[in-house]
Design an enzyme around this catalytic site. Structure first.
Site, PDB file in Angstrom:
ATOM      1  N   GLU A 138       0.698   6.883  -6.704  1.00 12.81           N
ATOM      2  CA  GLU A 138      -0.687   7.530  -6.491  1.00 12.81           C
ATOM      3  C   GLU A 138      -0.077   8.953  -6.919  1.00 12.81           C
ATOM      4  O   GLU A 138      -0.614   9.946  -7.591  1.00 12.81           O
ATOM      5  CB  GLU A 138      -1.554   7.453  -5.431  1.00 12.81           C
ATOM      6  CG  GLU A 138      -2.736   8.219  -5.437  1.00 12.81           C
ATOM      7  CD  GLU A 138      -3.293   8.078  -4.023  1.00 12.81           C
ATOM      8  OE1 GLU A 138      -3.141   9.171  -3.261  1.00 12.81           O
ATOM      9  OE2 GLU A 138      -3.921   7.075  -3.853  1.00 12.81           O
ATOM     10  N   LYS A 150       0.664  -1.170   0.003  1.00 14.75           N
ATOM     11  CA  LYS A 150      -0.195  -0.026   0.014  1.00 14.75           C
ATOM     12  C   LYS A 150       0.933   1.140   0.007  1.00 14.75           C
ATOM     13  O   LYS A 150       0.467   2.275  -0.648  1.00 14.75           O
ATOM     14  CB  LYS A 150      -0.835  -0.155   1.110  1.00 14.75           C
ATOM     15  CG  LYS A 150      -1.900   1.041   1.339  1.00 14.75           C
ATOM     16  CD  LYS A 150      -2.720   1.556   0.127  1.00 14.75           C
ATOM     17  CE  LYS A 150      -3.698   2.496   0.330  1.00 14.75           C
ATOM     18  NZ  LYS A 150      -3.455   3.628   1.200  1.00 14.75           N
TER      19      LYS A 150
END
Length: 332
Positions: free
Chosen positions: A196, A189
């Site tokens: 991102e 993550k």
């Protein structure tokens, strides 16, 4: 399945709601008494303290934590662990540093308590869309909690199957995976969030070029007064750069093409920095990801249209409010 949920913020509350819709029994806890009352009114079992929450769970217990990473998570894990027993599990669904997960897992293993780290993506939209989850921890504990993960995940939906995927099996197509041992879920993550940053920066810079295509510094015959909402919308329709981030960009621009409600102050939540540190440890070049992180630092000194775009995207997918805007509300 029964589970405790500690932390009823933007994501914790909606995860509770999604689990209850799926038929699970939730016992909830939060520093806000009103938040507990709200979820209790929707079908959850309220609690007055962490000890009370644990007392209302049937062994083997499972307690999911959705509180800010760092000191808050550390304190909550230790307080909960003090009241658990062998076979119980603590799930950290926040954005903890993966090395902290490894340490906590080792500490709790000695008490027979399973520690599971779940990198969770979905933001404020997860109630309806589901949550993409990257899970780390002991296999037997992860398998026992599979009904929870399956309910929270988006499911296969209408996304076309990747050619050849039918030969591989697993849960990835449903939107969740067991990455490996403790820390691996938050590690995956962490890099996800680093990527991102880079994707958001690319969109933001591109639209900044469009915004400045009317510059008087340009020859008059190549000045273009472009419709930014239309560009974002058309790219959503079959373009190779389409994505959920672009969907949110189109939404923000449709609401206000100038993004005048944003200052352009772009915060970072830690994962971008940790991704760069991991790259340094592994001697992996990350030109784009590091540049995207440094732009966020610069945004706190001066603001461009690109930075307003970044801020708009963060607000759309995660409900993140600009620091300046939050301070203005407090003093108003």
């Amino acid at each position: 399945m029964q589970m405790g949920m500690v932390g009823l913020g933007r994501m914790g509350a909606n995860m509770t709601r999604r689990l209850m819709r799926g038929g699970h029994q939730l016992v909830v806890s939060d520093l806000s008494v009103d938040s507990v009352k709200q979820l209790a009114g929707e079908g959850a079992t309220g609690s007055t303290s962490l000890e009370d929450l644990i007392g209302k769970l049937t062994p083997p217990r499972a307690v999911w934590i959705m509180v800010p990473a760092g000191a808050a998570t550390e304190s909550t894990v230790q307080k909960i662990a003090a009241h658990l027993q062998t076979g119980d599990a603590i799930i950290d669904g926040g954005n903890s540093y993966f090395k902290d997960d490894v340490r906590r897992a080792k500490e709790l293993k000695g008490k027979g308590i399973h520690y599971i780290d779940v990198g969770t993506s979905g933001g404020v939209w997860g109630l309806e869309r589901g949550y993409c989850m990257m899970i780390g921890g002991p296999k037997e504990a992860v398998q026992r909690l599979d009904p929870i993960f399956k309910t929270l995940a988006p499911g296969t939906g209408d996304i076309p199957r990747t050619p050849g995927r039918e030969k591989l099996g697993g849960t990835a197509e449903s939107g969740y995976i067991h990455c490996g041992p403790s820390g691996s879920g938050h590690f995956v993550k962490m890099v996800h969030n680093g990527i991102e940053y880079g994707m958001m920066q690319a969109y933001a810079e591109g639209f900044d070029i469009f915004k400045n295509a009317t510059s008087k510094e340009l020859p008059e015959d190549i000045r273009y007064d472009l419709n930014l909402p239309d560009i974002a919308e058309v790219w959503r329709r079959g373009s190779v750069v389409s994505s959920w981030l672009l969907d949110l960009t189109a939404m923000a621009l449709t609401e206000n093409p100038t993004l005048s409600e944003y200052e352009g102050y772009v915060q970072d939540s830690g994962e971008g920095r940790w991704t760069i540190q991991a790259a340094l440890d592994e001697a992996v070049p990350v030109d784009v990801l590091s540049a995207a992180l440094f732009v966020r630092f610069r945004s706190r000194q001066q603001h461009t249209f690109a930075e307003k775009m970044l801020s708009a995207m963060r607000q759309k997918f995660g409900g993140h409010v600009e620091q300046g805007a939050a301070q203005t509300k407090k003093t108003a």
